[in-house]
Design a protein around this motif. Structure first.
Motif, short mmCIF file in Angstrom:
data_model
loop_
_atom_site.label_atom_id
_atom_site.label_comp_id
_atom_site.label_asym_id
_atom_site.label_seq_id
_atom_site.Cartn_x
_atom_site.Cartn_y
_atom_site.Cartn_z
N VAL A 170 -47.80 -6.00 25.76
CA VAL A 170 -49.08 -5.82 26.47
C VAL A 170 -49.36 -4.33 26.67
O VAL A 170 -50.50 -3.84 26.48
N MET A 171 -48.33 -3.58 27.05
CA MET A 171 -48.52 -2.14 27.26
C MET A 171 -48.88 -1.44 25.95
O MET A 171 -49.74 -0.55 25.93
N LEU A 172 -48.24 -1.84 24.85
CA LEU A 172 -48.58 -1.24 23.56
C LEU A 172 -50.00 -1.56 23.14
O LEU A 172 -50.70 -0.72 22.55
N LEU A 173 -50.48 -2.77 23.44
CA LEU A 173 -51.87 -3.11 23.12
C LEU A 173 -52.85 -2.25 23.91
O LEU A 173 -53.88 -1.79 23.38
N VAL B 118 -34.42 -8.18 30.21
CA VAL B 118 -34.82 -8.47 28.83
C VAL B 118 -36.13 -9.25 28.76
O VAL B 118 -37.05 -8.85 28.03
N PRO B 119 -36.29 -10.39 29.46
CA PRO B 119 -37.59 -11.09 29.36
C PRO B 119 -38.75 -10.29 29.91
O PRO B 119 -39.87 -10.38 29.40
N ILE B 120 -38.49 -9.46 30.95
CA ILE B 120 -39.58 -8.65 31.50
C ILE B 120 -40.06 -7.64 30.46
O ILE B 120 -41.26 -7.45 30.23
N ILE B 121 -39.11 -6.98 29.80
CA ILE B 121 -39.48 -6.01 28.76
C ILE B 121 -40.14 -6.71 27.59
O ILE B 121 -41.11 -6.20 27.00
N ALA B 122 -39.63 -7.88 27.21
CA ALA B 122 -40.22 -8.59 26.07
C ALA B 122 -41.65 -9.02 26.33
O ALA B 122 -42.46 -9.11 25.40
#
Length: 321
Positions: free
Chosen positions: A304-307, A295-299
């Motif tokens: 960042v990946m979307l940016l 969960v924290p890794i995805i959060a």
């Protein structure tokens, strides 16, 4: 919060207490029916194998022992604690007493006063939480509404603290019993296989072992030594144990003590079932923790990946650099 606001809060609380006292004098609380009926149910309880509850018959209102303040303020405090406990915790007194016994809490308190002691401590925790919350907010100089709200939240949190402690202790005891049960069943199977009876095998286990399962087996032996049949003693601890696999073991011992069957293979199969259930529980716990670690890794990585993906879109669509 100003001094006038603090006085307003104190005046409101005192007004509420006074209104509650006047209403209790006008409309008298209904007396509980259980203390009045209990003396007439002793024969029925004993015929069904339950406790005669002689102390409750002799002292239906509880012993008013102690100093003057205890005798003066004890009954209203116990009544208030009982009402609060029934609002916060919907379990009956019998169910709560069984859970306290299963969790091993308040074992130094007499059985007839154990639920009452739990309710009083729950009330004390609620009041402590309310005063702590209200006092903290008062020191921050806030409005009276915030003080009342935080005090109410502290009251609820303090009242739920003992319930959460009971549930947590009960779950921990159940986990310890699951760990101990595999070894206990193996040892019982070994002692039964070499020719000893069920009672003799349990005696050897209790003499050399320790733990939650051994304590319950020792309780069955004590009941058997005081005159209760061995099968009924094992059935009794099977009804009161918090662990279902332990209840299966005790019922198996009761059948062996009553009918004289060979229990070695059944105990070994039961120990294998306990080990498989424990392994499956550990596997599920490991899966949940692995998912919680993601969960924290995805959060962190997903924004960042979307940016990075969205950054070139304006130049591709509108030709803007």
């Amino acid at each position: 919060m100003s001094a006038g606001g603090g006085l307003t809060v104190v005046a409101a609380l005192l007004s509420g207490v006074a209104a509650a006292g006047v209403s209790s004098l006008v409309v008298r609380p209904t007396r509980r029916l259980a203390p009045r009926v209990r003396p007439y149910t002793v024969a029925s309880r004993t015929s069904l194998g339950r406790s005669a509850d002689v102390l409750a018959v002799a002292r239906p209102g509880g012993a008013l022992t102690g100093g003057t303040l205890r005798r003066l303020f004890g009954p209203p405090v116990r009544a208030l604690a009982g009402r609060l406990g029934r609002v916060v915790d919907t379990s009956s007194d019998e169910r709560l007493l069984l859970q306290l016994r299963q969790a091993g809490l308040l074992v130094d308190v007499p059985v007839e006063l154990r639920v009452q002691e739990y309710r009083v401590r729950q009330l004390g925790g609620a009041l402590l939480g309310a005063f702590a919350g209200a006092g903290t907010v008062l020191a921050l100089d806030t409005s009276a509404a915030v003080v009342v709200l935080v005090g109410a939240l502290g009251f609820v949190a303090g009242a739920a603290r003992w319930r959460s402690r009971l549930d947590r202790t009960l779950q921990e005891r159940r986990g310890r019993m699951q760990v101990e049960l595999y070894t206990v069943n193996q040892l019982l199977a070994m002692h039964v296989r070499v020719g000893g009876g069920v009672v003799q095998a349990v005696q050897r286990i209790t003499q050399r072992g320790s733990g939650a399962v051994v304590a319950e087996l020792n309780e069955a032996l004590v009941a058997h030594e005081t005159g209760l049949r061995a099968a009924e003693a094992f059935h009794r601890i099977a009804r009161s144990t918090p662990e279902p696999n332990a209840a299966r073991t005790y019922r198996l011992l009761a059948a062996g003590a009553e009918w004289g069957a060979d229990l070695a293979q059944a105990l070994l199969r039961l120990s294998e079932d306990v080990r498989d259930a424990r392994r499956e529980a550990l596997r599920r716990a490991a899966t949940r923790r692995r998912a919680a670690m993601l969960v924290p890794i995805i959060a962190v990585l997903a924004p960042v990946m979307l940016l990075f993906i969205a950054a070139p879109l304006p130049s591709l669509i509108f030709g803007v650099r």
